[in-house]
Scaffold this motif. Sequence first.
Motif, mmCIF file in Angstrom:
data_model
loop_
_atom_site.group_PDB
_atom_site.id
_atom_site.type_symbol
_atom_site.label_atom_id
_atom_site.label_comp_id
_atom_site.label_asym_id
_atom_site.label_seq_id
_atom_site.Cartn_x
_atom_site.Cartn_y
_atom_site.Cartn_z
ATOM 1 N N ALA A 65 0.790 -1.233 0.000
ATOM 2 C CA ALA A 65 0.000 0.000 0.000
ATOM 3 C C ALA A 65 0.827 1.290 0.000
ATOM 4 O O ALA A 65 0.318 2.345 -0.362
ATOM 5 C CB ALA A 65 -0.947 -0.004 1.202
ATOM 6 N N SER A 66 2.092 1.217 0.400
ATOM 7 C CA SER A 66 2.932 2.416 0.421
ATOM 8 C C SER A 66 4.379 2.007 0.645
ATOM 9 O O SER A 66 4.655 0.858 1.031
ATOM 10 C CB SER A 66 2.506 3.375 1.545
ATOM 11 N N GLY A 67 5.272 2.965 0.488
ATOM 12 C CA GLY A 67 6.680 2.707 0.776
ATOM 13 C C GLY A 67 6.900 2.480 2.267
ATOM 14 O O GLY A 67 7.749 1.681 2.665
ATOM 15 N N THR A 68 6.142 3.197 3.074
ATOM 16 C CA THR A 68 6.261 3.030 4.526
ATOM 17 C C THR A 68 5.844 1.617 4.928
ATOM 18 O O THR A 68 6.527 0.951 5.717
ATOM 19 C CB THR A 68 5.388 4.078 5.252
ATOM 20 N N ASP A 69 4.732 1.137 4.365
ATOM 21 C CA ASP A 69 4.308 -0.240 4.650
ATOM 22 C C ASP A 69 5.342 -1.240 4.155
ATOM 23 O O ASP A 69 5.568 -2.279 4.793
ATOM 24 C CB ASP A 69 2.953 -0.539 3.987
ATOM 25 N N THR A 92 17.288 11.700 5.862
ATOM 26 C CA THR A 92 16.374 10.918 5.018
ATOM 27 C C THR A 92 14.959 11.390 5.285
ATOM 28 O O THR A 92 14.716 12.182 6.203
ATOM 29 C CB THR A 92 16.497 9.404 5.322
ATOM 30 N N PHE A 93 14.016 10.894 4.484
ATOM 31 C CA PHE A 93 12.602 11.127 4.770
ATOM 32 C C PHE A 93 12.235 10.334 6.026
ATOM 33 O O PHE A 93 12.731 9.221 6.229
ATOM 34 C CB PHE A 93 11.755 10.674 3.577
ATOM 35 N N CYS A 94 11.347 10.894 6.843
ATOM 36 C CA CYS A 94 11.085 10.339 8.173
ATOM 37 C C CYS A 94 10.592 8.891 8.187
ATOM 38 O O CYS A 94 10.748 8.192 9.187
ATOM 39 C CB CYS A 94 10.085 11.217 8.917
ATOM 40 N N ALA A 95 10.026 8.417 7.074
ATOM 41 C CA ALA A 95 9.458 7.061 7.082
ATOM 42 C C ALA A 95 10.512 5.993 7.372
ATOM 43 O O ALA A 95 10.187 4.926 7.899
ATOM 44 C CB ALA A 95 8.766 6.758 5.756
ATOM 45 N N THR A 96 11.766 6.265 7.026
ATOM 46 C CA THR A 96 12.822 5.266 7.233
ATOM 47 C C THR A 96 12.925 4.894 8.711
ATOM 48 O O THR A 96 12.842 3.713 9.080
ATOM 49 C CB THR A 96 14.190 5.809 6.731
ATOM 50 N N ASP A 169 16.979 -2.434 2.084
ATOM 51 C CA ASP A 169 17.301 -1.233 1.313
ATOM 52 C C ASP A 169 16.051 -0.366 1.149
ATOM 53 O O ASP A 169 15.011 -0.851 0.690
ATOM 54 C CB ASP A 169 17.841 -1.657 -0.066
ATOM 55 N N ASP A 170 16.155 0.903 1.533
ATOM 56 C CA ASP A 170 15.056 1.848 1.318
ATOM 57 C C ASP A 170 15.300 2.564 -0.015
ATOM 58 O O ASP A 170 15.989 3.580 -0.087
ATOM 59 C CB ASP A 170 14.972 2.855 2.468
ATOM 60 N N ALA A 171 14.722 1.983 -1.067
ATOM 61 C CA ALA A 171 14.876 2.534 -2.418
ATOM 62 C C ALA A 171 13.621 3.297 -2.827
ATOM 63 O O ALA A 171 13.279 3.372 -4.009
ATOM 64 C CB ALA A 171 15.177 1.415 -3.407
ATOM 65 N N ALA A 172 12.947 3.905 -1.831
ATOM 66 C CA ALA A 172 11.693 4.627 -2.124
ATOM 67 C C ALA A 172 11.905 5.729 -3.161
ATOM 68 O O ALA A 172 11.002 6.050 -3.914
ATOM 69 C CB ALA A 172 11.121 5.228 -0.838
ATOM 70 N N GLN A 173 13.118 6.294 -3.191
ATOM 71 C CA GLN A 173 13.379 7.389 -4.138
ATOM 72 C C GLN A 173 14.170 6.909 -5.351
ATOM 73 O O GLN A 173 14.464 7.710 -6.229
ATOM 74 C CB GLN A 173 14.173 8.503 -3.430
ATOM 75 N N ALA A 174 14.536 5.647 -5.377
ATOM 76 C CA ALA A 174 15.564 5.254 -6.337
ATOM 77 C C ALA A 174 15.230 4.016 -7.155
ATOM 78 O O ALA A 174 16.114 3.440 -7.790
ATOM 79 C CB ALA A 174 16.881 5.023 -5.597
ATOM 80 N N THR A 193 10.270 -0.083 -1.972
ATOM 81 C CA THR A 193 10.133 1.149 -2.747
ATOM 82 C C THR A 193 8.734 1.714 -2.595
ATOM 83 O O THR A 193 7.846 1.075 -2.028
ATOM 84 C CB THR A 193 10.515 0.968 -4.230
ATOM 85 N N SER A 194 8.584 2.951 -3.085
ATOM 86 C CA SER A 194 7.321 3.678 -2.980
ATOM 87 C C SER A 194 6.870 4.114 -4.362
ATOM 88 O O SER A 194 7.700 4.471 -5.197
ATOM 89 C CB SER A 194 7.525 4.919 -2.109
ATOM 90 N N PHE A 195 5.553 4.090 -4.577
ATOM 91 C CA PHE A 195 4.993 4.618 -5.823
ATOM 92 C C PHE A 195 4.175 5.881 -5.574
ATOM 93 O O PHE A 195 3.259 6.197 -6.323
ATOM 94 C CB PHE A 195 4.142 3.546 -6.525
ATOM 95 N N ALA A 198 5.022 11.559 -6.498
ATOM 96 C CA ALA A 198 6.218 12.367 -6.766
ATOM 97 C C ALA A 198 7.501 11.552 -6.877
ATOM 98 O O ALA A 198 8.558 12.097 -7.170
ATOM 99 C CB ALA A 198 6.373 13.425 -5.679
ATOM 100 N N LYS A 199 7.431 10.245 -6.647
ATOM 101 C CA LYS A 199 8.639 9.421 -6.780
ATOM 102 C C LYS A 199 8.904 9.193 -8.272
ATOM 103 O O LYS A 199 8.004 9.348 -9.086
ATOM 104 C CB LYS A 199 8.449 8.073 -6.077
ATOM 105 N N PRO A 200 10.130 8.756 -8.622
ATOM 106 C CA PRO A 200 10.421 8.573 -10.048
ATOM 107 C C PRO A 200 9.395 7.686 -10.768
ATOM 108 O O PRO A 200 8.968 8.019 -11.862
ATOM 109 C CB PRO A 200 11.817 7.946 -10.034
HETATM 110 C C1 LIG Z 1 8.752 8.484 0.218
HETATM 111 C C2 LIG Z 1 9.691 7.750 1.067
HETATM 112 C C3 LIG Z 1 9.268 6.714 1.911
HETATM 113 C C4 LIG Z 1 7.830 6.384 2.168
HETATM 114 O O1 LIG Z 1 7.052 6.145 1.049
HETATM 115 P P1 LIG Z 1 5.464 6.345 1.139
HETATM 116 O O2 LIG Z 1 4.981 5.639 -0.079
HETATM 117 O O3 LIG Z 1 5.214 7.810 1.110
HETATM 118 O O4 LIG Z 1 4.984 5.720 2.385
HETATM 119 C C5 LIG Z 1 10.220 6.007 2.625
HETATM 120 N N1 LIG Z 1 11.524 6.327 2.542
HETATM 121 C C6 LIG Z 1 11.975 7.322 1.751
HETATM 122 C C7 LIG Z 1 13.435 7.600 1.689
HETATM 123 C C8 LIG Z 1 11.072 8.084 0.998
HETATM 124 O O5 LIG Z 1 11.517 9.084 0.252
#
Ligand SMILES: *Cc1c(COP(=O)(O)O)cnc(C)c1O
Length: 383
Positions: A65-69, A92-96, A169-174, A193-195, A198-200
Amino acid sequence: MNKHMPAEPVPFIDIGAQRRRLGKSIDEAVSRVLAHCQFINGPEVAQLEAALTDFSGAKHVVSCASGTDALLMVLMAKDVGRGDAVLCPSFTFCATGEAVALTGATPVFVDVDEATFNIDAASLKRGIATAKGLGLKPRAVIPVDLFGQSADHDAIGAVAEAEGMFVLDDAAQAFGASYKGRRLGAFGLATATSFFPAKPLGCFGDGGAIFTDDAELAATLRSVRVHGQGSDKYDNVRLGLTGRLDTMQAAILIEKLKIFEDEIAERNKVAERYAQGLGNVVTVPQVAGGATSVWAQYTIRLPLGCDRDSFAAALKAQGIPTAIYYPKSMHQQTAYRDFPVADGGLPASERLSRDVISLPMHAYLEESAQERIIKAVRGAFST
Ligand SMILES: *Cc1c(COP(=O)(O)O)cnc(C)c1O
């Protein structure tokens, strides 16, 4: 050129331009879902997972459902919790770090390398020692591939392996970036990763995915994704979440994935033009040897003594938006400042939080608009 009217503002990211390019294919994909009405677990979800498997080279892809999940689900599947330490960069973004804290484990914040913005292996080692000194068990490290650039996975993997820790690996942006010729998704135990739009690679809402070569972990993640379900639907075997990706978002992502490689190439062209135009007035981002970037952000550093607010205001007056990622590192934020940081402190993260600023970056940034941005940035230093 009309000399009397201010030029149109440049968008920071341009989701509309991509929408126009994709045209009817997105409308048709959405219509197909509206017609079959399988909004949860429709056929597009498995189709997308298969397409992401091909794209990434990972053996298993679990959409969510999300990058955080995505981050949280891996930590839950590995029973990370109270008494455990999970090392992660502070810049980093706080979700990490949030995903770690949600499990009851302790995030231990580590510094980054100032040239790449990514986690620093020497600070990681100090952070592990800090965690042990506090009586915590170092279980995992979450390197972040910040602003689209792959972290140094060999260096991080070696430290983790020596300590018996796993790498998430937190590749939410990559997503789409690579390290030593292999796409992200191939490093560590699992990649999140996250979709987010605003992500790539973004959908039209929230979404995410987990990549792993570990079949047992993939099976556990599929259980965690639906409330920890077991083989008997009414006997849940562990705690879980409502962690599914919507069929509608999967259908949209299938179409967007088809043009993603081309968009990555375009983003790299934009980054090259910025580096050429700005390299001698500000610190432009560096891509380390062996790594590639998908340029989620184009983040520059302002010279010492340059006031960031006035710089941003000068650009804004010319219709050029900027953003600051991140004005506070995680260990400087209210919710996180009581968590431990690696011995020696996090001076690089703190410096970056003071002097970074991000410029408009997307695959559809035209040369003429980019020239305006470059001229405005250069102009801000010519007085
Ligand atoms: C965006 C992001 C997330 C979280 O992704 P969501 O889909 O917004 O929950 C986690 N880590 C990093 C580094 C991000 O940029």
